[in-house]
Design an enzyme around this catalytic site. Structure first.
Site, short mmCIF file in Angstrom:
data_model
loop_
_atom_site.label_atom_id
_atom_site.label_comp_id
_atom_site.label_asym_id
_atom_site.label_seq_id
_atom_site.Cartn_x
_atom_site.Cartn_y
_atom_site.Cartn_z
N LYS A 1 -7.36 3.14 -3.11
CA LYS A 1 -7.86 2.77 -1.63
C LYS A 1 -7.94 4.29 -0.89
O LYS A 1 -7.16 5.83 -1.65
CB LYS A 1 -6.39 2.22 -0.79
CG LYS A 1 -6.53 2.27 0.25
CD LYS A 1 -5.31 1.77 1.07
CE LYS A 1 -4.99 1.70 2.93
NZ LYS A 1 -4.18 0.94 3.78
N LYS B 1 -10.21 -0.26 -1.42
CA LYS B 1 -10.14 -0.20 -0.89
C LYS B 1 -10.90 1.16 -0.19
O LYS B 1 -9.86 1.40 0.16
CB LYS B 1 -9.19 -0.72 -0.40
CG LYS B 1 -8.58 -0.98 1.06
CD LYS B 1 -6.96 -1.36 1.31
CE LYS B 1 -6.82 -1.48 3.04
NZ LYS B 1 -5.13 -2.11 3.06
N ASP C 1 0.42 -0.66 0.57
CA ASP C 1 -0.33 0.24 -0.14
C ASP C 1 0.62 1.06 0.36
O ASP C 1 1.36 1.54 0.92
CB ASP C 1 -0.95 -0.79 1.79
CG ASP C 1 -1.81 -1.22 0.89
OD1 ASP C 1 -1.59 -2.52 0.86
OD2 ASP C 1 -2.84 -0.88 2.19
#
Length: 297
Positions: free
Chosen positions: A205, A241, A142
């Site tokens: 995300k 996400k 990430d």
């Protein structure tokens, strides 16, 4: 009309709605029509199976992260009839430890990297950190969208950085954290989504959950619309996400509902839908098992 570079052109070509009021109205409409039908235990199980169980604190230590990982192993034993979480997400220096302790093959190892949470360090360090995380055993990385360069209008630098970190991650999936609370407007979230998609993101995300406000349903809606449009244009399926402040089953079902209505059933497995959380797993597990206040993790 002036010639646009490929970055501005990609944004200009998008038909995704970026009016804040219109986005808010669309979200309210979806939830009003579809939220209740998704508030059931089968959906709760899907949500639980989409959680990135996360510990990202200054007090993380080898012992605390090992215990954290052991709880996932114990869940497999105690609740074998239920699907486990999707991944364990930690700082890169703990990846090898999680990989060693984790016994559940279905659970991925995820790592934040690349100067998390602000993306403020030398590019060489970002590249090295991503590579080291993957070498240590991370299945997923990430990274943080460079909000500062974006706000300066340096879209080429933003995209080149994502592409370089994606290359450094080799076969690991890269989730690009847009930090939507810093971007604020639907217009900025749309542009950041498009830049990240064309730079090679495997997931979009919402947030780091650190300095700025976390996930919002409006941000999720815009990001999902961009993912849908990108898929229709390229055939590449990119995940979504939500992270930062998603703490209750009620919260999670709302994100599930937005993704279901915008992107469809194909996105409702943990291959393409995740929620990053530290406390959500207990809340959802309590609702699945009818044990209010359950604290397993």
């Amino acid at each position: 009309m002036e010639n646009l570079d490929k970055y501005h052109q990609a944004i200009a070509d998008s038909k995704v709605i970026a009016d804040d009021a219109a986005v808010k109205a669309a979200v309210n409409d979806i939830l009003e029509k579809h939220y209740k039908e998704n508030f059931n235990k089968e959906v709760f199980k899907k949500i639980f199976n989409s959680i990135d169980l996360t510990t990202l604190t200054a007090t993380d230590s080898p012992q605390s992260v090992a215990r954290f990982t052991e709880k996932v192993n114990e869940f497999e034993t105690e609740y074998g009839e239920l699907p486990n979480v999707a991944a364990i997400c930690v700082y890169p220096n703990f990846v090898q430890l999680v990989r060693t302790v984790l016994d559940v093959s279905s659970v991925k190892v995820a790592s934040v990297a690349g100067g998390f949470p602000a993306s403020q360090t030398f590019q060489e360090i970002k590249v090295a950190e991503v590579a080291l995380a993957v070498e240590a055993g991370a299945d997923e990385v990430d990274i943080v969208f460079n909000v500062g360069n974006y706000l300066d209008g340096d879209y080429e630098e933003v995209c080149d950085e994502i592409a370089e970190l994606k290359h450094s991650a080799r076969n690991a999936h890269v989730k690009v954290i847009l930090e939507t609370g810093a971007l604020k407007s639907a217009e900025n979230i749309k542009a950041a989504s498009i830049l990240s998609l064309y730079a090679g993101a495997d997931f979009l995300k919402t947030s780091t959950g650190k300095e700025f406000p976390g996930a919002s349903l409006e941000a999720a809606y815009v990001m999902a619309q961009c993912i849908k449009e990108y898929y229709e244009k390229t055939g590449n399926r990119v995940g979504f996400k939500a992270a930062g402040g998603v703490r209750t089953t009620d919260d999670a079902v709302k994100y599930y509902t937005i993704i279901k209505e915008v992107l469809g059933e194909e996105w409702l497995t943990n291959e393409y839908f995740r929620i990053g959380a530290s406390s959500l797993a207990n809340a959802v597990l309590a609702d699945i098992t009818d044990k209010p206040g359950l604290k397993f993790f």
